[in-house]
Design a protein around this motif. Sequence first.
Motif, PDB file in Angstrom:
ATOM      1  N   UNK A  62      14.137  -3.019 -13.090  1.00 23.05           N
ATOM      2  CA  UNK A  62      13.788  -4.432 -13.147  1.00 23.05           C
ATOM      3  C   UNK A  62      12.775  -4.663 -14.260  1.00 23.05           C
ATOM      4  N   UNK A  63      12.788  -5.862 -14.802  1.00 25.16           N
ATOM      5  CA  UNK A  63      11.802  -6.249 -15.808  1.00 25.16           C
ATOM      6  C   UNK A  63      10.810  -7.219 -15.182  1.00 25.16           C
ATOM      7  N   UNK A  64       9.566  -7.140 -15.627  1.00 25.42           N
ATOM      8  CA  UNK A  64       8.558  -8.040 -15.089  1.00 25.42           C
ATOM      9  C   UNK A  64       7.228  -7.848 -15.788  1.00 25.42           C
ATOM     10  N   UNK A  95       8.638 -10.241 -10.928  1.00 21.50           N
ATOM     11  CA  UNK A  95       9.941  -9.712 -11.322  1.00 21.50           C
ATOM     12  C   UNK A  95      10.717 -10.850 -11.979  1.00 21.50           C
ATOM     13  N   UNK A  96      11.067 -10.679 -13.245  1.00 23.78           N
ATOM     14  CA  UNK A  96      11.717 -11.764 -13.980  1.00 23.78           C
ATOM     15  C   UNK A  96      13.225 -11.603 -14.078  1.00 23.78           C
ATOM     16  N   UNK A  97      13.711 -10.361 -14.147  1.00 27.39           N
ATOM     17  CA  UNK A  97      15.153 -10.145 -14.323  1.00 27.39           C
ATOM     18  C   UNK A  97      15.449  -8.662 -14.214  1.00 27.39           C
ATOM     19  N   UNK A  98      16.731  -8.345 -14.109  1.00 28.54           N
ATOM     20  CA  UNK A  98      17.137  -6.960 -14.290  1.00 28.54           C
ATOM     21  C   UNK A  98      16.892  -6.611 -15.751  1.00 28.54           C
ATOM     22  N   UNK A 115       0.824  -1.214   0.000  1.00 30.65           N
ATOM     23  CA  UNK A 115       0.000   0.000   0.000  1.00 30.65           C
ATOM     24  C   UNK A 115       0.859   1.265   0.000  1.00 30.65           C
ATOM     25  N   UNK A 116       0.503   2.209  -0.857  1.00 36.30           N
ATOM     26  CA  UNK A 116       1.257   3.449  -0.980  1.00 36.30           C
ATOM     27  C   UNK A 116       2.136   3.487  -2.207  1.00 36.30           C
ATOM     28  N   UNK A 117       2.338   2.323  -2.823  1.00 35.25           N
ATOM     29  CA  UNK A 117       3.171   2.239  -4.028  1.00 35.25           C
ATOM     30  C   UNK A 117       2.285   1.969  -5.245  1.00 35.25           C
ATOM     31  N   UNK A 118       2.303   2.883  -6.188  1.00 41.26           N
ATOM     32  CA  UNK A 118       1.543   2.727  -7.428  1.00 41.26           C
ATOM     33  C   UNK A 118       2.488   2.148  -8.482  1.00 41.26           C
ATOM     34  N   UNK A 119       2.548   0.832  -8.535  1.00 47.25           N
ATOM     35  CA  UNK A 119       3.509   0.145  -9.403  1.00 47.25           C
ATOM     36  C   UNK A 119       2.895  -0.082 -10.783  1.00 47.25           C
ATOM     37  N   UNK A 120       3.640   0.266 -11.808  1.00 45.62           N
ATOM     38  CA  UNK A 120       3.185   0.087 -13.187  1.00 45.62           C
ATOM     39  C   UNK A 120       4.221  -0.723 -13.974  1.00 45.62           C
ATOM     40  N   UNK A 121       3.781  -1.274 -15.102  1.00 46.34           N
ATOM     41  CA  UNK A 121       4.666  -1.952 -16.046  1.00 46.34           C
ATOM     42  C   UNK A 121       4.618  -1.151 -17.345  1.00 46.34           C
ATOM     43  N   UNK A 122       5.757  -0.612 -17.762  1.00 47.04           N
ATOM     44  CA  UNK A 122       5.790   0.247 -18.938  1.00 47.04           C
ATOM     45  C   UNK A 122       6.610  -0.364 -20.066  1.00 47.04           C
TER      46      UNK A 122
END
Length: 220
Positions: free
Chosen positions: A63-65, A75-78, A4-11
Motif C-alpha cells: 500500500x502507498x501512504x 493509506x492513499x492507494x495500492x 500496538x505491536x506494529x512498527x509501521x514505517x513509510x519507505x
Amino acid sequence: MPFPGYDVRILRSNGSEADIGELGRIVVKLPLPPGTMSSLYKAPERFLQVYFSKFPGYYDTMDAGYRDDFGYIYVTARDDDVINVAGHRLSTAALEDVVMSHPDIGDAAVIGVPESTKGEIPLCLFIMKKGARKSEKAISHELVLMVRELIGPIAAFRLSAAVSGLPRTRSGKIARKSIADLARSKSVKIPSTIEDPSVYKNIKEVLQSFGFAKNAPDPK
C-alpha cells in the motif's frame, strides 16, 4: 495510528524512510507480532518473495501512504496506483478525487503513461455527465487548472479526454492496469469480471489520439 505491536514505517523506493507528509510504501518492521500470517498454504517461498524481498527486514503491505505530524498514517492507494512523475510519487486516487469534483464529470480514471523527460505523466479518461454544460475541451482545460491548484505543477497534468465508458468490474473497481498496459501497447486480456468489455475499443482510440497504444492489439 498503528496498533500496538506494529512498527509501521513509510519507505521510499530505495529503502530509506520518507519524510513527514511524503508519499511512500507502507511497511511493517520485523518481527511481526503474534497472530499475524506466517506463510502461504503450500507456498512458503512465494510468501517470502512477495512480502519480504523488496524491503529486507520489513513486511511489505504493497500500500502507498504517508504519515502526518501527529503520527497518523494515511493509506492513499495500492502502490500499483502510484505513478512516478520526475521523481515525485503521486497517487492516482488523489488525482481522481480532484477530477471527480468537477460538476460535469460522472466518472474518471487516471493512469500513468510513459514520458521521455519525466518518466511518467498522468493521463485522465473521464465520462461526461448527461446534460453537461461545458464541452470536452473546456472541461479538459479546467481540469488542468484544478489539478495545478489543488495538487501542484509537479503533477504535470495536461492529458485528459472523454470516453464512452470505463472498464469496471462487477464489484465496481476500475481495471486501471489494463488501461495502462494498453497505453504501452501490451497485450490485454479482458478480465471475465468486466461488465462491459466493449469500452476498450473507444479507450484504445482515445489513447492512440495521444500517441499511445500505437501497436496495441485489440483487448480480448
